[in-house]
Write a protein that holds these residues in place. Structure first.
Motif, PDB file in Angstrom:
ATOM      1  N   ALA A  79      -5.296  -1.033   3.209  1.00  0.00           N
ATOM      2  CA  ALA A  79      -5.962   0.263   3.106  1.00  0.00           C
ATOM      3  C   ALA A  79      -7.078   0.381   4.138  1.00  0.00           C
ATOM      4  CB  ALA A  79      -6.520   0.453   1.698  1.00  0.00           C
ATOM      5  N   LEU A 105       1.266   4.949   0.953  1.00  0.00           N
ATOM      6  CA  LEU A 105       0.675   5.964   1.818  1.00  0.00           C
ATOM      7  C   LEU A 105       1.332   7.330   1.633  1.00  0.00           C
ATOM      8  CD1 LEU A 105       0.143   3.907   5.103  1.00  0.00           C
ATOM      9  CD2 LEU A 105      -1.577   4.597   3.430  1.00  0.00           C
ATOM     10  N   LEU A 108       0.842  -1.187   0.000  1.00  0.00           N
ATOM     11  CA  LEU A 108       0.000   0.000   0.000  1.00  0.00           C
ATOM     12  C   LEU A 108       0.879   1.239   0.000  1.00  0.00           C
ATOM     13  CD1 LEU A 108      -2.865   1.231   0.297  1.00  0.00           C
ATOM     14  CD2 LEU A 108      -2.505   1.128   2.767  1.00  0.00           C
TER      15      LEU A 108
END
Length: 64
Positions: free
Chosen positions: A56, A6, A4
């Motif tokens: 997420a 970020l 993921l």
């Protein structure tokens, strides 16, 4: 497995935010929730990686 992201990854985050707000203009609360749910599903389909989607969800959870 993809991780993921970020970190900031937008070319124009303010433009996206403005478009998102505009999409909600004039909607009832119920319609706003429905729009958000459809948008989440469209983006989840685009991502397509279960582990990224679960990361997420965890990142977006307030008590994470």
């Amino acid at each position: 497995m993809t991780e993921l992201t970020l970190d900031a990854n937008f070319d124009a985050p303010d433009d996206f935010y403005a478009a998102l707000l505009k999409a909600h203009d004039g909607l009832t609360v119920e319609d706003m929730h429905a729009l958000n749910a459809r948008l989440i599903l469209v983006l989840a389909n685009h991502i397509g990686d279960q582990s990224v989607l679960e990361a997420a969800i965890k990142a977006a959870t307030l008590d994470a």
